[in-house]
Design a protein around this motif. Structure first.
Motif, PDB file in Angstrom:
ATOM      1  N   ALA A  30       0.850  -1.191   0.000  1.00 44.08           N
ATOM      2  CA  ALA A  30       0.000   0.000   0.000  1.00 44.08           C
ATOM      3  C   ALA A  30       0.885   1.239   0.000  1.00 44.08           C
ATOM      4  O   ALA A  30       2.062   1.178   0.372  1.00 44.08           O
ATOM      5  N   ARG A  31       0.304   2.342  -0.432  1.00 43.66           N
ATOM      6  CA  ARG A  31       1.017   3.618  -0.393  1.00 43.66           C
ATOM      7  C   ARG A  31       0.004   4.715  -0.098  1.00 43.66           C
ATOM      8  O   ARG A  31      -1.203   4.555  -0.294  1.00 43.66           O
ATOM      9  N   THR A  32       0.517   5.826   0.377  1.00 43.24           N
ATOM     10  CA  THR A  32      -0.315   6.991   0.647  1.00 43.24           C
ATOM     11  C   THR A  32       0.229   8.165  -0.145  1.00 43.24           C
ATOM     12  O   THR A  32       1.425   8.458  -0.086  1.00 43.24           O
ATOM     13  N   LYS A  33      -0.652   8.822  -0.894  1.00 44.14           N
ATOM     14  CA  LYS A  33      -0.283  10.025  -1.639  1.00 44.14           C
ATOM     15  C   LYS A  33      -0.841  11.220  -0.873  1.00 44.14           C
ATOM     16  O   LYS A  33      -1.984  11.205  -0.445  1.00 44.14           O
TER      17      LYS A  33
ATOM     18  N   GLU B  59      -3.753   0.750  -2.877  1.00 44.45           N
ATOM     19  CA  GLU B  59      -3.162  -0.575  -2.723  1.00 44.45           C
ATOM     20  C   GLU B  59      -2.752  -1.115  -4.079  1.00 44.45           C
ATOM     21  O   GLU B  59      -3.376  -0.811  -5.096  1.00 44.45           O
ATOM     22  N   LEU B  60      -1.698  -1.905  -4.072  1.00 43.85           N
ATOM     23  CA  LEU B  60      -1.164  -2.492  -5.295  1.00 43.85           C
ATOM     24  C   LEU B  60      -2.136  -3.529  -5.840  1.00 43.85           C
ATOM     25  O   LEU B  60      -2.656  -4.362  -5.100  1.00 43.85           O
ATOM     26  N   ILE B  61      -2.394  -3.463  -7.131  1.00 41.50           N
ATOM     27  CA  ILE B  61      -3.191  -4.489  -7.802  1.00 41.50           C
ATOM     28  C   ILE B  61      -2.222  -5.591  -8.206  1.00 41.50           C
ATOM     29  O   ILE B  61      -1.332  -5.376  -9.029  1.00 41.50           O
ATOM     30  N   GLU B  62      -2.379  -6.744  -7.596  1.00 41.19           N
ATOM     31  CA  GLU B  62      -1.440  -7.843  -7.840  1.00 41.19           C
ATOM     32  C   GLU B  62      -1.848  -8.644  -9.069  1.00 41.19           C
ATOM     33  O   GLU B  62      -3.001  -8.639  -9.483  1.00 41.19           O
ATOM     34  N   GLY B  63      -0.866  -9.310  -9.658  1.00 40.37           N
ATOM     35  CA  GLY B  63      -1.129 -10.197 -10.774  1.00 40.37           C
ATOM     36  C   GLY B  63      -0.971  -9.542 -12.132  1.00 40.37           C
ATOM     37  O   GLY B  63      -1.210 -10.177 -13.157  1.00 40.37           O
ATOM     38  N   LEU B  64      -0.582  -8.286 -12.172  1.00 39.95           N
ATOM     39  CA  LEU B  64      -0.346  -7.612 -13.440  1.00 39.95           C
ATOM     40  C   LEU B  64       1.140  -7.644 -13.763  1.00 39.95           C
ATOM     41  O   LEU B  64       1.980  -7.788 -12.870  1.00 39.95           O
TER      42      LEU B  64
ATOM     43  N   SER C  78       3.205  -2.317 -12.528  1.00 39.64           N
ATOM     44  CA  SER C  78       2.695  -1.832 -11.245  1.00 39.64           C
ATOM     45  C   SER C  78       1.493  -0.931 -11.473  1.00 39.64           C
ATOM     46  O   SER C  78       1.559   0.019 -12.255  1.00 39.64           O
ATOM     47  N   ALA C  79       0.420  -1.246 -10.787  1.00 43.09           N
ATOM     48  CA  ALA C  79      -0.790  -0.423 -10.835  1.00 43.09           C
ATOM     49  C   ALA C  79      -1.408  -0.421  -9.442  1.00 43.09           C
ATOM     50  O   ALA C  79      -1.359  -1.426  -8.729  1.00 43.09           O
ATOM     51  N   TYR C  80      -1.951   0.739  -9.077  1.00 44.62           N
ATOM     52  CA  TYR C  80      -2.566   0.892  -7.765  1.00 44.62           C
ATOM     53  C   TYR C  80      -4.019   1.318  -7.919  1.00 44.62           C
ATOM     54  O   TYR C  80      -4.388   1.967  -8.878  1.00 44.62           O
ATOM     55  N   ARG C  81      -4.822   0.945  -6.936  1.00 45.58           N
ATOM     56  CA  ARG C  81      -6.213   1.411  -6.892  1.00 45.58           C
ATOM     57  C   ARG C  81      -6.422   2.170  -5.582  1.00 45.58           C
ATOM     58  O   ARG C  81      -5.903   1.775  -4.529  1.00 45.58           O
ATOM     59  N   ARG C  82      -7.175   3.253  -5.678  1.00 48.68           N
ATOM     60  CA  ARG C  82      -7.478   4.070  -4.492  1.00 48.68           C
ATOM     61  C   ARG C  82      -8.501   3.318  -3.649  1.00 48.68           C
ATOM     62  O   ARG C  82      -9.513   2.843  -4.169  1.00 48.68           O
ATOM     63  N   VAL C  83      -8.232   3.218  -2.361  1.00 47.55           N
ATOM     64  CA  VAL C  83      -9.153   2.526  -1.462  1.00 47.55           C
ATOM     65  C   VAL C  83      -9.773   3.477  -0.437  1.00 47.55           C
ATOM     66  O   VAL C  83     -10.801   3.147   0.157  1.00 47.55           O
ATOM     67  N   ALA C  84      -9.176   4.653  -0.227  1.00 46.24           N
ATOM     68  CA  ALA C  84      -9.732   5.616   0.723  1.00 46.24           C
ATOM     69  C   ALA C  84      -9.140   6.996   0.474  1.00 46.24           C
ATOM     70  O   ALA C  84      -7.995   7.114   0.035  1.00 46.24           O
ATOM     71  N   THR C  85      -9.939   8.021   0.747  1.00 42.78           N
ATOM     72  CA  THR C  85      -9.489   9.405   0.640  1.00 42.78           C
ATOM     73  C   THR C  85      -9.886  10.116   1.927  1.00 42.78           C
ATOM     74  O   THR C  85     -11.026   9.978   2.396  1.00 42.78           O
ATOM     75  N   PHE C  86      -8.943  10.871   2.502  1.00 43.02           N
ATOM     76  CA  PHE C  86      -9.179  11.587   3.750  1.00 43.02           C
ATOM     77  C   PHE C  86      -8.749  13.040   3.599  1.00 43.02           C
ATOM     78  O   PHE C  86      -7.776  13.333   2.910  1.00 43.02           O
ATOM     79  N   ILE C  87      -9.454  13.936   4.294  1.00 39.86           N
ATOM     80  CA  ILE C  87      -9.058  15.336   4.367  1.00 39.86           C
ATOM     81  C   ILE C  87      -8.790  15.646   5.834  1.00 39.86           C
ATOM     82  O   ILE C  87      -9.536  15.203   6.715  1.00 39.86           O
ATOM     83  N   THR C  88      -7.715  16.351   6.095  1.00 42.80           N
ATOM     84  CA  THR C  88      -7.348  16.703   7.467  1.00 42.80           C
ATOM     85  C   THR C  88      -7.965  18.046   7.817  1.00 42.80           C
ATOM     86  O   THR C  88      -7.703  19.046   7.149  1.00 42.80           O
ATOM     87  N   LEU C  89      -8.793  18.041   8.867  1.00 41.82           N
ATOM     88  CA  LEU C  89      -9.422  19.275   9.342  1.00 41.82           C
ATOM     89  C   LEU C  89      -8.724  19.711  10.624  1.00 41.82           C
ATOM     90  O   LEU C  89      -8.499  18.892  11.518  1.00 41.82           O
ATOM     91  N   PRO C  90      -8.388  20.987  10.719  1.00 43.68           N
ATOM     92  CA  PRO C  90      -7.659  21.461  11.892  1.00 43.68           C
ATOM     93  C   PRO C  90      -8.561  21.558  13.117  1.00 43.68           C
ATOM     94  O   PRO C  90      -9.798  21.602  13.006  1.00 43.68           O
ATOM     95  N   ALA C  91      -7.940  21.591  14.267  1.00 45.13           N
ATOM     96  CA  ALA C  91      -8.685  21.827  15.506  1.00 45.13           C
ATOM     97  C   ALA C  91      -9.152  23.277  15.527  1.00 45.13           C
ATOM     98  O   ALA C  91      -8.441  24.172  15.071  1.00 45.13           O
ATOM     99  N   THR C  92     -10.365  23.491  15.997  1.00 50.66           N
ATOM    100  CA  THR C  92     -10.889  24.852  16.125  1.00 50.66           C
ATOM    101  C   THR C  92     -11.532  25.020  17.495  1.00 50.66           C
ATOM    102  O   THR C  92     -11.938  24.035  18.124  1.00 50.66           O
ATOM    103  N   THR C  93     -11.643  26.234  17.935  1.00 49.26           N
ATOM    104  CA  THR C  93     -12.301  26.492  19.214  1.00 49.26           C
ATOM    105  C   THR C  93     -13.813  26.317  19.085  1.00 49.26           C
ATOM    106  O   THR C  93     -14.484  26.006  20.063  1.00 49.26           O
TER     107      THR C  93
END
Length: 93
Positions: free
Chosen positions: A3-6, A37-42, A45-60
């Motif tokens: 797996a990798r994270t961009k 994550e890496l798509i195996e068996g090819l 090298s090819a990867y498929r996106r399995v999740a996307t996250f956005i970082t929200l800052p702490a606020t008062t």
């Protein structure tokens, strides 16, 4: 499975809503992480996106610490495109 994270930073000129959140997100720069994550068996090298996250800052206002919030990739791209179109329209006035 390998797996990798961009990481990338996106900028919003105006506040916006994310599905599933009860508060509006303020304008600014946000880090987006895409888990793949890496798509195996090819024979290449090819990867498929399995999740996307956005970082929200702490606020008062929301009394949270920094949060990593899942977001639909299509919703994110739509928010970015809308923000860019809105900014372009405002600059043409």
């Amino acid at each position: 499975m390998f797996a990798r994270t961009k990481h990338r930073t996106v900028h919003f000129d105006k506040p916006f809503w994310i599905s599933g959140l009860s508060e509006m997100v303020t304008a600014g720069d946000y880090v987006v992480d895409e888990e793949e994550e890496l798509i195996e068996g090819l024979s290449w090298s090819a990867y498929r996106r399995v999740a996307t996250f956005i970082t929200l800052p702490a606020t008062t206002e929301n009394k949270y610490r920094m949060r990593l919030v899942p977001i639909d990739p299509e919703e994110l791209e739509g928010l970015i495109a809308f923000d860019q179109r809105d900014a372009a329209a405002s600059s043409n006035l």
